[in-house]
Design a protein around this motif. Structure first.
Motif, mmCIF file in Angstrom:
data_model
loop_
_atom_site.group_PDB
_atom_site.id
_atom_site.type_symbol
_atom_site.label_atom_id
_atom_site.label_comp_id
_atom_site.label_asym_id
_atom_site.label_seq_id
_atom_site.Cartn_x
_atom_site.Cartn_y
_atom_site.Cartn_z
ATOM 1 N N ASN A 179 -11.353 6.296 11.680
ATOM 2 C CA ASN A 179 -11.806 5.227 10.975
ATOM 3 C C ASN A 179 -12.520 4.230 11.908
ATOM 4 N N GLY A 238 -3.329 6.635 1.941
ATOM 5 C CA GLY A 238 -3.858 5.204 1.475
ATOM 6 C C GLY A 238 -3.188 3.907 2.340
ATOM 7 N N MET A 239 -2.761 4.466 3.635
ATOM 8 C CA MET A 239 -2.280 3.337 4.370
ATOM 9 C C MET A 239 -3.369 2.786 5.347
ATOM 10 N N PRO A 240 -3.685 1.347 5.242
ATOM 11 C CA PRO A 240 -4.832 0.792 5.919
ATOM 12 C C PRO A 240 -4.763 0.829 7.308
ATOM 13 N N THR A 241 -6.060 0.920 7.990
ATOM 14 C CA THR A 241 -6.079 0.531 9.298
ATOM 15 C C THR A 241 -6.921 -0.491 9.670
ATOM 16 N N HIS A 295 0.700 -0.969 -0.116
ATOM 17 C CA HIS A 295 0.054 -0.169 0.040
ATOM 18 C C HIS A 295 0.767 1.123 0.100
ATOM 19 N N ALA A 325 -10.674 1.279 2.294
ATOM 20 C CA ALA A 325 -10.320 1.383 1.031
ATOM 21 C C ALA A 325 -9.909 -0.025 0.254
ATOM 22 N N ALA A 355 -8.477 3.847 5.439
ATOM 23 C CA ALA A 355 -7.116 4.262 5.468
ATOM 24 C C ALA A 355 -6.758 5.596 5.698
ATOM 25 N N ASP A 356 -5.789 5.931 5.912
ATOM 26 C CA ASP A 356 -5.326 7.467 5.944
ATOM 27 C C ASP A 356 -5.146 8.024 4.783
ATOM 28 N N GLY A 367 -4.306 -4.158 5.141
ATOM 29 C CA GLY A 367 -5.590 -4.101 4.826
ATOM 30 C C GLY A 367 -6.183 -5.211 4.457
ATOM 31 N N VAL A 383 -0.619 3.477 11.457
ATOM 32 C CA VAL A 383 -0.513 2.803 10.188
ATOM 33 C C VAL A 383 0.902 2.292 10.108
ATOM 34 N N PRO A 389 -10.355 -4.820 7.979
ATOM 35 C CA PRO A 389 -10.161 -3.283 7.471
ATOM 36 C C PRO A 389 -11.274 -2.407 7.658
#
Length: 457
Positions: free
Chosen positions: A270, A424-427, A149, A457, A420-421, A191, A378, A417
């Motif tokens: 999120n 685009g980095m997933p949380t 990502h 995302a 994302a921030d 993610g 993240v 999932p």
């Protein structure tokens, strides 16, 4: 690193549907999987491929499919194994060069046998933190798999290769271990879904240990349903015995202490958005302090973590001898920190653990689940952590904080999932249940997954 080759991601259920519809033969699917692994621009993901084994299993599954004798949803589906599961005929290296010349395993790990009995096709083994001792995922021996990502972001550990292999679509299923978060952390960073069992649910025989008290097994995959299918096979069942529960029956405790400390804003936003969607769908949410979470951190500070003491006991000769110079310096130095831990401290924290496990198990007996962010941040930069050991230590402790709580309490947990921030980095959204409450957790997660993920995302 430019990620130039990204296969189309297919869940285990999607693989099964394509096999059932005759859209692709199992042998062709496994050929494509092995070719994708070979063509992948990140050589640090897999440490071993087993093409002969995979082709033999694929041919058998293909014959079953043609004859109408499929073993079920997982028949013919590819699977990768964290590099600490025994595969017959190969040394089990546990992410370390020290074990490259170890005698080959004489038998498969029990979990390997069970999933292959359900028809799954072993593609090989994937990378990990050396001896599974970090939540970051760096490995100086085999390379560090890169989070797909973002350029040069960590994969999460210790099941680093598992998280990246599934996120990149190389395999739909990878089996890992989780001692302080090693399934749920890479799931959140990449993610995808990561399910950690409570103690004793899946067989541990044939898995290289880190902490015999805290080690559990788990799966990294693309959906909760995939996790449920793997869970059934891992328990030796012919079919899942878990059914979706109603979101309206979901009762969730959100701790107001510890788990939100120093959380990044996107992680909190999120989580709160997903929680609000669950409430709107009928879930009951109660926010309250759980003093046991503070107590766990206080016990670790006073006596030292259980995992450190048991890892040091297991690897003492290595980290105190000449072999230490050939280990990841971060792993060896952290293990040595437990050298001064007296037996009385270890006994004290083990006694405290028995008490707090029983107390929280009673609290969750009525069907309550606990929810909070999987990780407080993240995925950070590989380069920054490789260059600064003090920074690595601080970030590693922060990365592990939320997930290790569940291991100490013997909770089962699943990371889903939830967005994302801005980069685009997933949380991840972590849902946990009490010891032995895996069925309820998975049934609830199956009901809540689409709501939690609806804006992910």
């Amino acid at each position: 690193m430019e990620l130039s080759y990204m296969p189309t991601r297919r869940s285990a259920v999607q693989w099964a549907a394509q096999f059932a519809a005759g859209e692709i033969d199992v042998t062709d699917a496994i050929d494509q999987t092995l070719a994708a692994v070979e063509a992948c621009d990140d050589p640090a993901i897999f440490t071993l491929t087993t093409p002969e084994r995979a082709h033999a299993a694929a041919r058998a599954a293909s014959v079953r499919q043609r004859d109408g004798r499929s073993l079920g949803w997982l028949d013919g589906v590819p699977v990768a194994w964290k590099d600490l599961f025994d595969l017959s005929g190969h040394p089990t290296t546990a992410g370390s060069r020290l074990l490259t010349d170890a005698p080959p395993a004489i038998a498969d790990a029990v979990i390997v046998t069970r999933l292959e009995a359900a028809g799954m096709v072993s593609i090989g083994r994937v990378n990990m933190t050396e001896f599974a001792f970090s939540g970051i995922g760096l490995n100086p021996h085999y390379g560090t798999p890169v989070n797909p990502h973002g350029q040069r972001r960590v994969p999460g550990g210790s099941s680093s290769g598992s998280g990246v292999a599934v996120a990149r679509g190389l395999v739909p299923i990878s089996i890992g271990t989780d001692t302080s978060g090693s399934v749920r952390i890479p799931a959140a960073f990449n993610g995808i879904v990561g399910y950690k069992t409570s103690g004793g649910r899946w067989p541990m025989q044939g898995a290289f240990p880190l902490s015999r008290t805290l080690d559990t097994l788990g799966v990294l995959c693309l959906s909760v349903l995939d996790a449920i299918l793997v869970d059934a096979a891992a328990r030796g069942l012919a079919a899942p015995d878990i059914r979706r529960e109603s979101v309206r029956h979901l009762r969730v405790i959100v701790p107001t202490n510890v788990v939100f400390d120093e959380c990044e804003s996107a992680v909190v936003a999120n989580f709160e958005a997903a929680l609000k969607r669950l409430e709107s769908a009928g879930a009951y949410v109660e926010r309250r302090a759980l003093p046991v979470l503070d107590e766990i951190l206080a016990l670790n500070a006073q006596y030292g973590p259980i995992v450190n003491a048991e890892a040091y006991a297991l690897h003492r000769e290595r980290v105190e001898g000449e072999a230490a110079a050939r280990m990841d310096r971060r792993v060896a130095s952290r293990m040595r920190l437990a050298a001064a831990t007296p037996l009385s401290a270890y006994i004290a924290i083990m006694e405290a653990r028995r008490r707090i496990v029983a107390e929280t198990a009673a609290m969750l007996e009525e069907g309550w689940l606990v929810a909070y962010p999987t990780v407080a941040h993240v995925a950070p930069s590989i380069d920054e952590l490789e260059a600064d050991d003090d920074l690595f230590l601080r970030i590693n402790m922060k990365t592990l904080r939320n997930t290790l709580l569940g291991n100490v309490l013997d909770w089962c947990g699943i990371s889903i999932p939830n967005g994302a921030d801005a980069q685009g980095m997933p949380t991840g959204f972590l849902l946990s249940g009490g010891p032995g409450r895996d069925d309820h957790l998975l049934a609830s997660a199956l009901a809540a997954e689409d709501i939690i993920r609806s804006e992910a995302a």
